[in-house]
Design a protein around this motif. Structure first.
Motif, mmCIF file in Angstrom:
data_model
loop_
_atom_site.group_PDB
_atom_site.id
_atom_site.type_symbol
_atom_site.label_atom_id
_atom_site.label_comp_id
_atom_site.label_asym_id
_atom_site.label_seq_id
_atom_site.Cartn_x
_atom_site.Cartn_y
_atom_site.Cartn_z
ATOM 1 N N LEU A 39 37.088 -6.216 67.987
ATOM 2 C CA LEU A 39 37.992 -6.620 66.930
ATOM 3 C C LEU A 39 37.793 -5.959 65.530
ATOM 4 C CD1 LEU A 39 39.836 -8.772 66.025
ATOM 5 C CD2 LEU A 39 38.017 -10.390 65.690
ATOM 6 N N GLU A 40 36.531 -5.687 65.004
ATOM 7 C CA GLU A 40 36.251 -5.247 63.917
ATOM 8 C C GLU A 40 36.762 -3.542 64.161
ATOM 9 O OE1 GLU A 40 32.235 -6.760 61.845
ATOM 10 O OE2 GLU A 40 31.950 -5.798 63.612
ATOM 11 N N GLU A 41 36.673 -3.074 65.363
ATOM 12 C CA GLU A 41 36.981 -1.590 65.508
ATOM 13 C C GLU A 41 38.635 -1.360 65.383
ATOM 14 O OE1 GLU A 41 35.369 -0.490 69.068
ATOM 15 O OE2 GLU A 41 33.414 -0.017 68.376
ATOM 16 N N GLU A 42 39.405 -2.561 65.831
ATOM 17 C CA GLU A 42 40.784 -2.706 65.809
ATOM 18 C C GLU A 42 41.220 -2.666 64.517
ATOM 19 O OE1 GLU A 42 44.475 -4.783 68.116
ATOM 20 O OE2 GLU A 42 42.284 -5.166 68.842
ATOM 21 N N LEU A 43 40.635 -3.783 63.861
ATOM 22 C CA LEU A 43 40.702 -3.763 62.310
ATOM 23 C C LEU A 43 40.363 -2.867 61.380
ATOM 24 C CD1 LEU A 43 40.090 -7.629 62.029
ATOM 25 C CD2 LEU A 43 42.267 -6.645 62.142
ATOM 26 N N GLY A 44 39.449 -2.127 61.924
ATOM 27 C CA GLY A 44 39.259 -0.897 60.938
ATOM 28 C C GLY A 44 38.306 -1.585 59.585
ATOM 29 N N VAL A 45 37.908 -2.569 59.872
ATOM 30 C CA VAL A 45 37.045 -3.200 58.792
ATOM 31 C C VAL A 45 35.671 -4.148 59.399
ATOM 32 C CG1 VAL A 45 38.976 -3.710 57.174
ATOM 33 C CG2 VAL A 45 37.967 -5.419 58.678
ATOM 34 N N GLU A 46 34.533 -4.109 58.569
ATOM 35 C CA GLU A 46 33.513 -4.924 58.978
ATOM 36 C C GLU A 46 33.738 -6.288 58.595
ATOM 37 O OE1 GLU A 46 29.830 -3.644 57.358
ATOM 38 O OE2 GLU A 46 29.409 -2.293 58.893
ATOM 39 N N LEU A 47 33.532 -7.151 59.490
ATOM 40 C CA LEU A 47 33.956 -8.502 59.309
ATOM 41 C C LEU A 47 32.547 -9.551 58.876
ATOM 42 C CD1 LEU A 47 36.545 -9.373 62.062
ATOM 43 C CD2 LEU A 47 36.995 -9.178 59.833
ATOM 44 N N PHE A 48 31.438 -8.870 59.547
ATOM 45 C CA PHE A 48 30.235 -9.602 59.200
ATOM 46 C C PHE A 48 29.229 -8.525 58.659
ATOM 47 C CE2 PHE A 48 32.018 -11.994 62.736
ATOM 48 C CZ PHE A 48 32.122 -13.320 62.308
ATOM 49 N N VAL A 49 28.491 -9.138 57.713
ATOM 50 C CA VAL A 49 27.133 -8.405 57.538
ATOM 51 C C VAL A 49 25.859 -9.021 58.419
ATOM 52 C CG1 VAL A 49 25.399 -7.927 55.789
ATOM 53 C CG2 VAL A 49 27.856 -7.865 55.245
ATOM 54 N N ARG A 50 25.376 -8.028 59.171
ATOM 55 C CA ARG A 50 24.348 -8.629 60.023
ATOM 56 C C ARG A 50 23.033 -8.946 59.349
ATOM 57 N NH1 ARG A 50 29.241 -6.879 62.075
ATOM 58 N NH2 ARG A 50 29.301 -7.219 64.315
ATOM 59 N N LYS A 51 22.411 -9.821 59.145
ATOM 60 C CA LYS A 51 21.347 -10.296 58.731
ATOM 61 C C LYS A 51 20.044 -10.653 59.450
ATOM 62 C CE LYS A 51 22.882 -10.448 53.960
ATOM 63 N NZ LYS A 51 22.806 -11.038 52.624
ATOM 64 N N PRO A 52 18.887 -10.683 59.293
ATOM 65 C CA PRO A 52 17.939 -11.141 60.171
ATOM 66 C C PRO A 52 17.938 -12.840 60.575
ATOM 67 C CG PRO A 52 16.801 -9.790 58.602
ATOM 68 C CD PRO A 52 18.464 -9.759 57.948
ATOM 69 N N ARG A 53 18.423 -13.333 59.484
ATOM 70 C CA ARG A 53 18.527 -14.885 59.964
ATOM 71 C C ARG A 53 19.844 -15.202 60.422
ATOM 72 N NH1 ARG A 53 15.559 -17.864 54.888
ATOM 73 N NH2 ARG A 53 13.683 -16.952 55.230
ATOM 74 N N GLY A 54 20.917 -13.952 60.521
ATOM 75 C CA GLY A 54 22.177 -14.569 61.100
ATOM 76 C C GLY A 54 23.150 -13.550 60.291
ATOM 77 N N LEU A 55 24.425 -14.134 60.602
ATOM 78 C CA LEU A 55 25.493 -13.369 59.961
ATOM 79 C C LEU A 55 25.911 -13.893 58.529
ATOM 80 C CD1 LEU A 55 27.478 -13.457 63.384
ATOM 81 C CD2 LEU A 55 26.219 -11.666 62.472
ATOM 82 N N GLU A 56 26.965 -12.874 57.845
ATOM 83 C CA GLU A 56 27.424 -13.268 56.754
ATOM 84 C C GLU A 56 28.698 -12.685 56.487
ATOM 85 O OE1 GLU A 56 26.651 -12.010 51.971
ATOM 86 O OE2 GLU A 56 24.988 -13.025 52.956
ATOM 87 N N LEU A 57 29.718 -13.290 56.289
ATOM 88 C CA LEU A 57 31.112 -12.968 56.250
ATOM 89 C C LEU A 57 31.181 -11.962 54.930
ATOM 90 C CD1 LEU A 57 33.068 -15.873 57.062
ATOM 91 C CD2 LEU A 57 33.180 -14.250 58.398
ATOM 92 N N THR A 58 31.990 -10.808 55.297
ATOM 93 C CA THR A 58 32.170 -9.685 54.112
ATOM 94 C C THR A 58 33.543 -10.549 53.501
ATOM 95 O OG1 THR A 58 33.833 -8.636 55.729
ATOM 96 C CG2 THR A 58 31.481 -7.870 55.588
#
Length: 300
Positions: A39-58
């Motif tokens: 999905l991120e590749e199709e949109l051409g944007v990062e939707l999440f920031v991957r962090k040790p404790r989980g995900l954070e929305l951009t």
């Protein structure tokens, strides 16, 4: 992009954790990770920031989450309406309303629409902000509320400005003559609670605050009927739109205010830029007639 991409993304965004999201979706984590990456590749944007404790929305992810929810809500509403049409072979027309507009001419409009046997009318009690969201998802076709909401996808039409009146205990001295805001401020107020966004409570309480008047709230209630019951119990007065006086509630008197020009709007909300179909044209025609009756003094 497929619907599953949206569902997977929403689950990951709500859980902020791919393991929990996978469990919620009843799939393994690796396929979910791959779908989110696709999905991120199709949109051409990062939707999440991957962090040790989980995900954070951009910021882009936050925006896409709101749009994805709207798309799925729209799809759900479309499926429900399709099933209703197939079952009843009727055109479905859905109306959102705030309770205080239902004591005037709106029931007349609904009664006339129901005379068309090919129409099924659905009613939803919704705050004005909720009506805007329901219009955007297709849950309703028109909404009737009290508050101006700025939204590029929704247009609002001021139907008329309705006087605000006071509901006071029967026999109370406030009912002997039209009271001023100053006189009302000296008595306890049965108030409606404020909430997110502008609402009737904000509007009525601002009438006192803008005049430098303090109010003494005796009780907060969530609905009009409870407010009138407390007024009848001599707990205080409350402010209501003029249409409410048609209730003729025992133990309550409705009195005009002693200051001119204190009104609240009645607003119709529709989807912006949408060509009206035959049903909407009928609704608009009936609505125009009823508003003309109201403005010309033929208000029932």
């Amino acid at each position: 992009m497929e619907l599953r991409h949206l569902r997977y993304f929403i689950a990951a965004a709500e859980e902020r954790n791919l393991t929990r999201a996978a469990e919620k979706l009843f799939i393994a984590q690796p396929p979910l990770t791959r779908q989110i990456k696709q999905l991120e590749e199709e949109l051409g944007v990062e939707l999440f920031v991957r962090k040790p404790r989980g995900l954070e929305l951009t910021p882009g992810g936050e925006y896409f989450l709101g749009q994805a929810r709207q798309l799925l809500d729209k799809l759900s509403a479309t499926i429900d309406e399709t099933r209703r049409i197939a079952q009843h072979r009727k055109t479905v027309f859905s109306i959102g309303f705030v309770p205080s507009v239902f004591y005037g001419q709106l029931p007349k409009m609904i009664r006339r629409l129901r005379q068309n046997k090919n129409l099924e009318i659905l009613l939803y009690e919704l705050k004005t902000q909720e009506q805007v969201e329901a219009l955007k998802t297709g849950k309703i076709d028109i909404g009737f509320g009290r508050v101006n909401i700025e939204d590029p996808d929704v247009e609002q039409e001021l139907l008329f400005a309705e006087p605000i009146i006071a509901a006071v205990p029967a026999g109370h001295e406030l009912g002997r003559h039209p009271p001023t805001m100053q006189e009302l401020s000296e008595w306890p107020l049965v108030a409606f609670p404020s909430g997110p966004g502008p609402n009737f409570a904000d509007i009525t309480q601002a009438l006192f605050h803008s005049r430098g008047l303090k109010i003494r709230v005796s009780q907060q209630v969530n609905d009009l009927q409870t407010a009138l019951s407390l007024v009848a119990s001599d707990m205080g007065f409350t402010l209501v739109p003029e249409q409410v006086c048609k209730l003729n509630r025992e133990g309550v008197e409705f009195v005009s205010l002693g200051e001119p020009g204190i009104t609240i709007p009645v607003i119709a909300s529709r989807r912006r830029g949408e060509n009206p179909n035959a049903v909407m044209r009928l609704v608009n025609s009936i609505l125009h007639e009823l508003v003309e009756n109201r403005l010309s003094g033929r208000y029932p």
